[in-house]
Design an enzyme around this catalytic site. Structure first.
Site, PDB file in Angstrom:
ATOM      1  N   ASP A  13      71.883  30.390  15.818  1.00  0.00           N
ATOM      2  CA  ASP A  13      72.229  31.453  16.845  1.00  0.00           C
ATOM      3  C   ASP A  13      72.856  31.118  17.781  1.00  0.00           C
ATOM      4  O   ASP A  13      72.837  31.624  19.105  1.00  0.00           O
ATOM      5  CB  ASP A  13      70.751  32.087  17.288  1.00  0.00           C
ATOM      6  CG  ASP A  13      69.832  32.431  16.021  1.00  0.00           C
ATOM      7  OD1 ASP A  13      70.435  33.084  15.070  1.00  0.00           O
ATOM      8  OD2 ASP A  13      68.592  32.099  16.210  1.00  0.00           O
ATOM      9  N   LYS A  16      78.028  31.334  16.177  1.00  0.00           N
ATOM     10  CA  LYS A  16      79.094  30.920  14.974  1.00  0.00           C
ATOM     11  C   LYS A  16      80.025  32.191  14.614  1.00  0.00           C
ATOM     12  O   LYS A  16      81.205  31.957  14.597  1.00  0.00           O
ATOM     13  CB  LYS A  16      78.333  30.196  13.783  1.00  0.00           C
ATOM     14  CG  LYS A  16      77.555  28.904  14.415  1.00  0.00           C
ATOM     15  CD  LYS A  16      76.953  28.313  13.215  1.00  0.00           C
ATOM     16  CE  LYS A  16      75.748  29.273  12.557  1.00  0.00           C
ATOM     17  NZ  LYS A  16      74.699  29.160  13.488  1.00  0.00           N
ATOM     18  N   GLY A  40      72.576  35.531  10.291  1.00  0.00           N
ATOM     19  CA  GLY A  40      72.648  36.782  11.011  1.00  0.00           C
ATOM     20  C   GLY A  40      73.862  36.340  11.842  1.00  0.00           C
ATOM     21  O   GLY A  40      73.714  36.043  12.867  1.00  0.00           O
ATOM     22  N   HIS A  41      75.371  36.649  11.505  1.00  0.00           N
ATOM     23  CA  HIS A  41      76.385  36.184  12.190  1.00  0.00           C
ATOM     24  C   HIS A  41      77.020  37.611  12.651  1.00  0.00           C
ATOM     25  O   HIS A  41      77.508  38.484  12.036  1.00  0.00           O
ATOM     26  CB  HIS A  41      77.559  35.685  11.440  1.00  0.00           C
ATOM     27  CG  HIS A  41      76.923  34.232  10.705  1.00  0.00           C
ATOM     28  ND1 HIS A  41      77.692  33.151  10.167  1.00  0.00           N
ATOM     29  CD2 HIS A  41      75.907  33.457  11.382  1.00  0.00           C
ATOM     30  CE1 HIS A  41      77.029  32.029   9.961  1.00  0.00           C
ATOM     31  NE2 HIS A  41      75.847  32.298  10.614  1.00  0.00           N
ATOM     32  N   GLN A 222      72.941  28.620   9.928  1.00  0.00           N
ATOM     33  CA  GLN A 222      71.913  27.966  10.630  1.00  0.00           C
ATOM     34  C   GLN A 222      72.363  26.850  11.513  1.00  0.00           C
ATOM     35  O   GLN A 222      73.546  26.924  12.048  1.00  0.00           O
ATOM     36  CB  GLN A 222      70.799  27.454   9.625  1.00  0.00           C
ATOM     37  CG  GLN A 222      70.013  28.756   9.049  1.00  0.00           C
ATOM     38  CD  GLN A 222      70.663  29.306   7.789  1.00  0.00           C
ATOM     39  OE1 GLN A 222      71.157  28.508   6.910  1.00  0.00           O
ATOM     40  NE2 GLN A 222      70.650  30.556   7.639  1.00  0.00           N
TER      41      GLN A 222
END
Ligand code: IMP
Length: 422
Positions: A13, A16, A40-41, A222
């Site tokens: 988080d 990225k 979750g990007h 991650q």
């Protein structure tokens, strides 16, 4: 042959997705190399924001090829839903390629993930329950089903039914309702037909692109402190999230790599269980969570928040070989009088700058904090490094020095235009 890698250097988080989106201005191909839809990007374009889970973050740039590499575990139904969602928003999905070597996630993996968590007691990891661990376990056990199998419905059905039955036996032992294999297969068959045209040998695709002089960016998910080898084991994810994972997870030889971008948030967050030395339980932690909108992009869980941990991130930057640092969310620190930075750990009266291998030891350390003066002004409209307040520059210089890497990009807000080079 410029191949760059972008990885997270904390517990995920770090922003990225946003950085990848900014860097893809000059990129021909973006390659995801590990993880799955536990990621979750978030990418913000204008007033819209998009959350990507499996599809690489180059998808919003026309002509960028987006590769889901061999190192991933791919939720078959989840990927179809994500691709259809992107198409419904008016973006082309033609440039997506799925590796024929990628492992596939089915419903039984997700149930097994939830089951393991509910039986884990104090070893509970707080996973995203996306089936990541069980799918990687199947890969290592050599019972996994792969991208290539999506192209052969007969073989896929055989394998799917055999695996689903094996899992159903395990569910029965734990008094868990079995999977309705016929119903599930009907969904998988439809998804396989949808995905089949996107499946190819991405290892040749990527290497041909490199040979042709294209710019390739490998997108980590991650982060280093969640890496299966280097993170806070067992409170980690099940893949190699560090930059070396790009070589195995995309099929790229190490000498082809040019730069490793390390994305670092100006403070630290963590989702799920596990040690977190600089975690704040006071109003400072609340302020970081509120101003930084620190809620999981995949699960919506509130993130744990704390001061910047230079010991942990220095270890990450060392293993990753970060030579370009991208600091995100600096604006979230705008209103603090003083900002804490953890420069060492105290363990039983001994002070160390080394990141311990043991999660128990890490949970017991006392962070040694250095206090830096805040800048107390809104920096979200700043457009160049020179225009940052002096104290913000000093803060950045100090964290770069502590993690032993060069500052390259600063981000002061979620939008593309709130990013500048150093
Ligand atoms: P899993 O990857 O779902 O097995 O979860 C293992 C650990 O990694 C949990 O602590 C999750 O919260 C964490 N995790 C997995 N993916 C992400 C991510 O994209 N961002 C932050 N934490 C993550």
């Amino acid at each position: 042959m410029p191949v760059d890698i972008l990885v997270g250097t904390q517990w995920g988080d770090e922003g990225k997705g946003k950085l990848i989106d900014v860097l893809t201005r000059d990129v021909d191909m973006v390659v995801r190399f590990q993880g799955g839809n536990n990621a979750g990007h978030t990418v913000e374009i204008g007033d819209e924001h998009y959350v990507l889970h499996l599809v690489p973050s180059g998808i919003f740039r026309p002509n960028v090829v987006n590769v889901i590499g061999n190192g991933l575990v791919v939720d078959v139904l989840g990927l179809v839903e994500e691709m259809k969602g992107i198409a419904a928003k008016g973006f082309s999905i033609d440039n997506i390629r799925l590796s024929n070597r990628a492992q596939l996630i089915f419903e039984y993996h997700k149930r097994a993930d939830a089951l393991k968590e509910s039986n884990a007691g104090t070893r509970k990891i707080g996973t995203t329950k996306r089936g990541i661990g069980p799918a990687y376990a199947d890969k290592m056990n050599r019972t996994g089903i792969r991208g290539i199998d999506l192209k052969n419905p007969i073989r896929l059905e055989e394998q799917f039914r055999a695996e689903a039955e094996r899992y159903n036996k395990m569910f029965a032992e734990h008094n868990i309702a079995p999977l309705n294999i016929d119903e599930e297969w009907a969904l998988v068959r439809e998804a396989a037909a949808f995905l089949s045209p996107y499946v190819c040998d991405t290892v040749y695709l990527v290497n041909d692109a490199i040979k042709a002089g294209k710019n390739v960016l490998c997108e980590g998910a991650q982060a280093a402190l969640l890496d299966i080898d280097h993170g806070t084991y067992p409170f980690v994810t099940s893949s190699n999230t560090v930059s070396g994972g790009a070589c195995t997870g995309a099929g790229i030889a190490p000498q082809k790599i040019r730069d490793t971008w390390g994305v670092i948030k100006a403070y630290t967050t963590r989702v799920g269980e596990g040690p977190f030395p600089t975690e704040l339980f006071d109003e400072n932690g609340e302020t970081l969570r509120k101003i930084g909108h620190e809620f999981g992009a995949t699960t919506g869980r509130p993130r744990r928040c704390g001061w910047f941990d230079a010991v942990a991130s220095r270890y990450a930057c060392m293993v990753d070989g970060v030579n370009k640092l991208a600091v995100t969310k600096l604006d979230v620190l705008d209103q603090f009088e003083q900002i804490g930075v953890c420069v060492a750990y105290e363990i039983n009266g001994r002070v160390t700058k080394e990141f311990p291998a043991s999660a128990e030891e890490l949970a017991a350390v006392k962070p040694v904090l250095e206090w830096l003066p805040g800048w107390k002004e809104d920096i979200s409209a700043v457009t160049s490094y020179d225009k940052l307040p002096e104290n913000a520059k000093k803060y950045l210089a100090r964290i770069a020095e502590l993690v032993d890497s060069e500052l390259a990009i600063i981000s002061v807000g979620p939008r593309r235009d709130q990013t500048f080079e150093v």
